[in-house]
Design a protein around this motif. Sequence first.
Motif, PDB file in Angstrom:
ATOM      1  N   GLU A 540       0.814  -1.227   0.000  1.00  0.00           N
ATOM      2  CA  GLU A 540       0.000   0.000   0.000  1.00  0.00           C
ATOM      3  C   GLU A 540       0.846   1.275   0.000  1.00  0.00           C
ATOM      4  OE1 GLU A 540       0.842  -1.205   4.220  1.00  0.00           O
ATOM      5  OE2 GLU A 540       0.187  -2.203   2.373  1.00  0.00           O
ATOM      6  N   ASP A 541       2.156   1.157   0.301  1.00  0.00           N
ATOM      7  CA  ASP A 541       3.019   2.344   0.353  1.00  0.00           C
ATOM      8  C   ASP A 541       3.808   2.569  -0.935  1.00  0.00           C
ATOM      9  OD1 ASP A 541       2.463   3.055   3.099  1.00  0.00           O
ATOM     10  OD2 ASP A 541       3.557   1.236   3.653  1.00  0.00           O
ATOM     11  N   TYR A 542       3.616   1.720  -1.925  1.00  0.00           N
ATOM     12  CA  TYR A 542       4.433   1.756  -3.146  1.00  0.00           C
ATOM     13  C   TYR A 542       4.293   3.087  -3.889  1.00  0.00           C
ATOM     14  CZ  TYR A 542       6.458   0.117  -7.577  1.00  0.00           C
ATOM     15  OH  TYR A 542       7.226  -0.029  -8.695  1.00  0.00           O
ATOM     16  N   VAL A 543       3.064   3.470  -4.192  1.00  0.00           N
ATOM     17  CA  VAL A 543       2.805   4.682  -4.979  1.00  0.00           C
ATOM     18  C   VAL A 543       3.332   5.917  -4.263  1.00  0.00           C
ATOM     19  CG1 VAL A 543       0.990   6.165  -5.933  1.00  0.00           C
ATOM     20  CG2 VAL A 543       0.863   3.680  -6.216  1.00  0.00           C
ATOM     21  N   ASN A 555      -5.505   4.858  -4.265  1.00  0.00           N
ATOM     22  CA  ASN A 555      -4.405   3.929  -4.058  1.00  0.00           C
ATOM     23  C   ASN A 555      -4.895   2.760  -3.199  1.00  0.00           C
ATOM     24  OD1 ASN A 555      -1.808   2.865  -4.012  1.00  0.00           O
ATOM     25  ND2 ASN A 555      -1.133   4.147  -2.307  1.00  0.00           N
ATOM     26  N   PHE A 556      -4.044   1.738  -3.047  1.00  0.00           N
ATOM     27  CA  PHE A 556      -4.356   0.625  -2.153  1.00  0.00           C
ATOM     28  C   PHE A 556      -4.416   1.105  -0.706  1.00  0.00           C
ATOM     29  CE2 PHE A 556      -2.099  -1.803  -5.602  1.00  0.00           C
ATOM     30  CZ  PHE A 556      -3.193  -2.570  -6.002  1.00  0.00           C
ATOM     31  N   SER A 557      -5.169   0.374   0.091  1.00  0.00           N
ATOM     32  CA  SER A 557      -5.235   0.652   1.525  1.00  0.00           C
ATOM     33  C   SER A 557      -5.258  -0.672   2.267  1.00  0.00           C
ATOM     34  CB  SER A 557      -6.495   1.461   1.861  1.00  0.00           C
ATOM     35  OG  SER A 557      -6.639   1.570   3.267  1.00  0.00           O
ATOM     36  N   ASN A 558      -4.414  -0.785   3.299  1.00  0.00           N
ATOM     37  CA  ASN A 558      -4.419  -2.020   4.082  1.00  0.00           C
ATOM     38  C   ASN A 558      -5.597  -2.075   5.045  1.00  0.00           C
ATOM     39  OD1 ASN A 558      -3.596  -0.055   5.850  1.00  0.00           O
ATOM     40  ND2 ASN A 558      -1.668  -1.069   6.438  1.00  0.00           N
ATOM     41  N   GLN A 559      -6.398  -1.011   5.076  1.00  0.00           N
ATOM     42  CA  GLN A 559      -7.585  -0.982   5.924  1.00  0.00           C
ATOM     43  C   GLN A 559      -8.824  -1.526   5.211  1.00  0.00           C
ATOM     44  OE1 GLN A 559      -7.239  -0.027   9.156  1.00  0.00           O
ATOM     45  NE2 GLN A 559      -5.050   0.207   8.638  1.00  0.00           N
ATOM     46  N   ILE A 560      -8.708  -1.716   3.907  1.00  0.00           N
ATOM     47  CA  ILE A 560      -9.845  -2.205   3.122  1.00  0.00           C
ATOM     48  C   ILE A 560      -9.536  -3.628   2.679  1.00  0.00           C
ATOM     49  CG2 ILE A 560     -11.286  -1.810   1.083  1.00  0.00           C
ATOM     50  CD1 ILE A 560     -10.473   1.128   1.218  1.00  0.00           C
ATOM     51  N   LEU A 561     -10.225  -4.606   3.243  1.00  0.00           N
ATOM     52  CA  LEU A 561      -9.925  -6.004   2.983  1.00  0.00           C
ATOM     53  C   LEU A 561     -10.127  -6.387   1.528  1.00  0.00           C
ATOM     54  CD1 LEU A 561     -11.521  -7.670   6.157  1.00  0.00           C
ATOM     55  CD2 LEU A 561      -9.120  -7.113   5.742  1.00  0.00           C
ATOM     56  N   SER A 562     -11.081  -5.769   0.860  1.00  0.00           N
ATOM     57  CA  SER A 562     -11.381  -6.131  -0.527  1.00  0.00           C
ATOM     58  C   SER A 562     -10.260  -5.727  -1.486  1.00  0.00           C
ATOM     59  CB  SER A 562     -12.691  -5.484  -0.975  1.00  0.00           C
ATOM     60  OG  SER A 562     -12.581  -4.063  -0.899  1.00  0.00           O
ATOM     61  N   ASP A 563      -9.299  -4.923  -1.021  1.00  0.00           N
ATOM     62  CA  ASP A 563      -8.196  -4.508  -1.904  1.00  0.00           C
ATOM     63  C   ASP A 563      -7.294  -5.676  -2.286  1.00  0.00           C
ATOM     64  OD1 ASP A 563      -9.099  -1.975  -2.005  1.00  0.00           O
ATOM     65  OD2 ASP A 563      -7.352  -1.029  -1.079  1.00  0.00           O
ATOM     66  N   SER A 564      -7.410  -6.800  -1.582  1.00  0.00           N
ATOM     67  CA  SER A 564      -6.639  -7.982  -1.980  1.00  0.00           C
ATOM     68  C   SER A 564      -7.123  -8.530  -3.319  1.00  0.00           C
ATOM     69  CB  SER A 564      -6.742  -9.071  -0.903  1.00  0.00           C
ATOM     70  OG  SER A 564      -8.104  -9.456  -0.721  1.00  0.00           O
ATOM     71  N   SER A 565      -8.342  -8.145  -3.715  1.00  0.00           N
ATOM     72  CA  SER A 565      -8.885  -8.535  -5.017  1.00  0.00           C
ATOM     73  C   SER A 565      -9.053  -7.309  -5.908  1.00  0.00           C
ATOM     74  CB  SER A 565     -10.228  -9.249  -4.851  1.00  0.00           C
ATOM     75  OG  SER A 565     -10.081 -10.437  -4.130  1.00  0.00           O
ATOM     76  N   SER A 566      -8.193  -6.327  -5.684  1.00  0.00           N
ATOM     77  CA  SER A 566      -8.260  -5.105  -6.471  1.00  0.00           C
ATOM     78  C   SER A 566      -6.922  -4.870  -7.170  1.00  0.00           C
ATOM     79  CB  SER A 566      -8.593  -3.904  -5.579  1.00  0.00           C
ATOM     80  OG  SER A 566      -9.838  -4.097  -4.927  1.00  0.00           O
ATOM     81  N   VAL A 567      -6.937  -4.010  -8.161  1.00  0.00           N
ATOM     82  CA  VAL A 567      -5.705  -3.681  -8.876  1.00  0.00           C
ATOM     83  C   VAL A 567      -5.662  -2.187  -9.143  1.00  0.00           C
ATOM     84  CG1 VAL A 567      -5.441  -5.928 -10.010  1.00  0.00           C
ATOM     85  CG2 VAL A 567      -6.789  -4.136 -11.119  1.00  0.00           C
ATOM     86  N   ASP A 620       4.932   0.145 -21.452  1.00  0.00           N
ATOM     87  CA  ASP A 620       4.040  -1.013 -21.542  1.00  0.00           C
ATOM     88  C   ASP A 620       2.939  -0.913 -20.482  1.00  0.00           C
ATOM     89  OD1 ASP A 620       5.386  -2.263 -23.636  1.00  0.00           O
ATOM     90  OD2 ASP A 620       6.823  -3.201 -22.277  1.00  0.00           O
ATOM     91  N   PRO A 621       1.846  -1.664 -20.676  1.00  0.00           N
ATOM     92  CA  PRO A 621       0.799  -1.689 -19.644  1.00  0.00           C
ATOM     93  C   PRO A 621       1.294  -2.349 -18.365  1.00  0.00           C
ATOM     94  CG  PRO A 621       0.324  -3.266 -21.403  1.00  0.00           C
ATOM     95  CD  PRO A 621       1.480  -2.450 -21.860  1.00  0.00           C
ATOM     96  N   VAL A 622       0.861  -1.819 -17.226  1.00  0.00           N
ATOM     97  CA  VAL A 622       1.236  -2.348 -15.910  1.00  0.00           C
ATOM     98  C   VAL A 622      -0.021  -2.515 -15.068  1.00  0.00           C
ATOM     99  CG1 VAL A 622       2.541  -1.950 -13.786  1.00  0.00           C
ATOM    100  CG2 VAL A 622       3.496  -1.229 -15.972  1.00  0.00           C
ATOM    101  N   ILE A 623      -0.134  -3.665 -14.427  1.00  0.00           N
ATOM    102  CA  ILE A 623      -1.199  -3.903 -13.459  1.00  0.00           C
ATOM    103  C   ILE A 623      -0.537  -4.246 -12.129  1.00  0.00           C
ATOM    104  CG2 ILE A 623      -3.069  -5.454 -12.787  1.00  0.00           C
ATOM    105  CD1 ILE A 623      -3.890  -5.641 -15.675  1.00  0.00           C
ATOM    106  N   MET A 624      -0.843  -3.480 -11.090  1.00  0.00           N
ATOM    107  CA  MET A 624      -0.268  -3.702  -9.761  1.00  0.00           C
ATOM    108  C   MET A 624      -1.296  -4.363  -8.847  1.00  0.00           C
ATOM    109  SD  MET A 624       2.033  -0.261  -9.162  1.00  0.00           S
ATOM    110  CE  MET A 624       0.892   0.935  -9.834  1.00  0.00           C
ATOM    111  N   GLN A 625      -0.854  -5.414  -8.167  1.00  0.00           N
ATOM    112  CA  GLN A 625      -1.706  -6.137  -7.231  1.00  0.00           C
ATOM    113  C   GLN A 625      -1.180  -5.975  -5.816  1.00  0.00           C
ATOM    114  OE1 GLN A 625      -1.276  -9.864  -9.951  1.00  0.00           O
ATOM    115  NE2 GLN A 625      -3.142 -10.204  -8.768  1.00  0.00           N
ATOM    116  N   LEU A 626      -2.076  -6.003  -4.858  1.00  0.00           N
ATOM    117  CA  LEU A 626      -1.688  -5.872  -3.446  1.00  0.00           C
ATOM    118  C   LEU A 626      -1.310  -7.245  -2.920  1.00  0.00           C
ATOM    119  CD1 LEU A 626      -1.452  -3.801  -1.143  1.00  0.00           C
ATOM    120  CD2 LEU A 626      -3.773  -4.427  -0.468  1.00  0.00           C
ATOM    121  N   ASN A 627      -0.050  -7.613  -3.122  1.00  0.00           N
ATOM    122  CA  ASN A 627       0.476  -8.901  -2.664  1.00  0.00           C
ATOM    123  C   ASN A 627       1.843  -8.687  -2.040  1.00  0.00           C
ATOM    124  OD1 ASN A 627      -1.589 -10.699  -3.369  1.00  0.00           O
ATOM    125  ND2 ASN A 627      -0.912 -10.768  -5.501  1.00  0.00           N
TER     126      ASN A 627
END
Length: 806
Positions: A540-543, A555-567, A620-627
Motif C-alpha cells: 500500500e506504500d508503493y505509490v 491507491n491501495f489501503s491495508n484498511q480495506i480487505l477487498s483490496d486484496s482482489s483489487s488492482v 508497456d501496460p502495468v497492473i499492480m496487485q496488493l500482494n
Amino acid sequence: MIRNYIKTAFRSLRKNKGFTAINVLGLALGLATCLLIVFYVADELSYDRYNENAGRIYRVNEQLKLGDNKVEYAVCMPPLAKTLKNDFPDVENTVRLKNLGGMHVKKGNENILEYNTLFADPSIFDVFTLPILYGNKATALTEPNTVVITESTAKKYFNKVDVVGENLITDGNKAFKITAVIKDIPQQSHFHADFLVSMSSFPDSRSNEWLRSDYNTYVLMRKGADYKKLEAQFPQFLRKYSGGQMQDELKMSYDAFEKNGSYFRMNMIPLIDIHLHSNQTGELGINGTEQYVYIFSAIAIFILLIACVNFMNLSTARSANRAREVGVRKVLGSARKYLIAQFLSESMIVTLIAVIISIVLVVLFLPAFNQFADKNIIITAHTLVWLIPVSLLAVLVIGFLAGLYPAFFLSAFQPIDVLKGKISSGFKGGRLRSFLVVFQFSISIFLIIGTLVIYNQLHYIQSRDLGYNRNQVLVIHNAFELGNHSQAFKQEIRQLPGVQNATLTGFLPTSLNRSTAIFYKEAVADPKKSIFPQTWNVDEDYVKTLGMKIAAGRNFSNQILSDSSSVVINETAAKFLGFTDPVNKIIYKSSGGPNPTFKAYTIIGVVKDFNFSSLRQNIDPVIMQLNEDTGNLSIRVNTANISGLLTQVEDKWKGMSQAHFEYSFMDQDFDKLYRSEQRTGTIFMVFTVLAIAIACLGLFGLAAYAAEQRTKEIGIRKVLGASIPNIAGMLSKDFIKLVFIAIVISSPIAWYLMQKWLQDFAYRVNFHWWIIALAGVAAILIALITISFQSIKAAIANPVESLRSE
C-alpha cells in the motif's frame, strides 16, 4: 642507394623541425585513436567466439502477440530443448540455462549473495567450450544438488582450485556437492556464471508446458546443417506441440488463435550475433549494440583520414621550398623515379616514427580508455602477434598513400620553371589543399554536431519527468533475507528520523525484476479481449514512496480487505483495455490449465504512466496487485545526514539477519540503464576533441606556411599603410571561407544521420537548428584561434626584415 635515401630524408626532416613535429604528432594521434577503436571494435566482435563450435550454436527466441500486446523473449518453453533434439536429425545437441537470480553461499559466518548463478543441463559441456580443470564433464551435472564452479570461485571459498568433492552450503543450510571446476568464463561471453547448478536440483512440476517461457535454450547444429531450414519448420512444430494446450487454456484452436491476429512464433539467432543483435526479455546479460560498432569504426576511419590529409596538406604546401632542391637535382641528372623514392622515404620515416609514438600512447592511455568504455582490454603476447605486422603494414600503406601525391607532385616540377621562379607559392591556388581542409573540417563539424545531439539526448533522459521520483530513494537489496522479519524491519525503518516512507517489493522501475500475466475483460479466454501486461506485486506504500501520481480513483489501503482482489493500473493499461473510465471496472485473470478458473479483480485506481525500462521503448501496460513481495525495501529519505541514516539502517539489518547488507540509490540504478549511452557520449566527445586537435594541427601548419610565403606581400602592404587587423583578416579569410564550405557540406549529413540515431528512442529530443549553428560557430572559432597566432605574428613583423633583400 637506400641508405642515401634515408640519410637525405632525415636531413630534410631535421631541417624542417616544425613541420616534421606537426606531421608526426598528427599522425601519431590519429593512429593511436584508430588503434584504440580497433581494440574496442575487436572486443565487441569477439563475443562468444571462444567456443570451438561457435559457428554451429544458435539460441531459440520466442515472439508472442496476444491481442494488441507484443512481447519478444530470449527464453522458451521447458520441453523445447529435448523435443528439438528428438524430432530433428540436424540438431546434434541442445542445452537449457535458467537464470537463478542469485544464490547465498556461506563463507565462514558470512552469507554472500552470488549473482552469477545459472541452472544448467548436463549437456552444457557438449555445446559450449568450458574447459574443465578438475572433475568429469560427463557426470558433472547429472545428479541433484551438484554444482560446477569456476577457478576464481574455488580460490575465493577454499583458497585452492582442486575442490572436487567439497560442499558449498547455501540457503537454508542446503549442501551442494562440487563435481567439477572450470576455467573462468571469458569476459567476451553473453552470459557469465561462477556457479552452474544441476538442472535436476530445480524440480519443475510444469516441465511439459508449451505455453510458458523461462528457459534460455541453445541448439548445436550438425556440421553442414542449415539452421534456416530448421527455423522454417517451427510453425508446424509449434502447432503440433502447443495446439492442444492452447485449446485447453484458451478454448480455441491454433488456427483460430492466428485468425484473431495473435501469433506464437520462434526463431533462431546465431550465438556470435547475440551480443550485438539481441536485447529481448530474458537475456542472460546486458548486450551491446551493433550501431555503436559502426559509429566508432567510422570515427576511426575519419580520424585516420584527417591525419593522412594533414600529411598531404603540409607536404604539398612545402612544395615551393623544395622546388629549387628538385630543380637542382634534375639538372644534375637525378631521374624522376629517384626523386619519388626520396620523397616516399621521407613519408615512410615520418609514418614509422608516428606508429611507434602511437603504440606508446595506446599503452599509456589504455587503462583510462578501459575505464570510460567499461572494457578490460589488455595487450598480451597474442595481441603483439597481430599488432606488430599490422603496424608494419600501416607504415607501408599509410606512408605510401599519404606520401604518394606529394611525391609525384614535387617530382613533376620542370627545372627551367623552378630556376626561373615560375612555380607558384603560397596558400592561394592550392585547390587540393583547399579541398582537404574542407574535408577535415567537414568531419570535425559532423563530430561536433553528433556530440551535441548525444549530450542533448542524455540530458533529456536525466531530466525528463519519468512519472516517479527517483531522487532520495535508498534501496535495500534482498529484503527476503530477513524472512519473517521483513515487515517488522520495514516498520522499524519507517520510524527512523529522516525517513518519509518505505515500500517492500522487488518490482521497481529501475530493477530488472519483471513478471507478466494474462488478464481478460470478460471471464472468457478470448485473445481479442485480453491484455498481457507487466504484473507487479506491491504494497500500500508503493505509490507514495516512489512519488507516483494517481490519475483516477485511489491507491491501495491495508484498511480495506477487498483490496486484496483489487488492482491499480497505469494509463497505458487503461488504453489497452479500451476503458475511458476504468475505475470500478472488473477484469479477470485465468488460472491456466485444462479447466481454467477466472478470478475477478476490481480496478480501484489509475496511476499516471511511468517509465520502467529504457527510453528507447514505449511504456508497456502495468497492473499492480496488493500482494507481499520481499525483494527489496525502498526508503524515501529526507535528510542531509545520509551516512548516519545508512549506519542506523545497517544496524537494524544486522540485528535481524546475518546476510550481507547491500544497498544502492535509485538514481544510481537509473543511470545504469543508460550506461551504454553515457559511455557512447563520453567516447564520442573524446574522439571529437582528438579529431579537431588533429585538424587544427594541420591548419596551424598551413597558416604558418601561408604566412611565410606571403612575407614580402605583407611587408609591402604594411609599408603602404595596412593595419595589423587588415593583414590578420587577409590571412584568415581564405581559411574561414573553407570552414564555411565545410559547414554547408557536413550539416545536412549530420542532421540525417543523427535523426536516424534519435529514432531508436521512443522518447527523444528534437533536432533543433541551433545545434548546427552552435557547431558552426564552434568550428569557426576553433579555426580562428588556430590561425590567429600565425596571422598576428606575421602582421606585427617588421617589414624591413622581409624587404631588405629587395
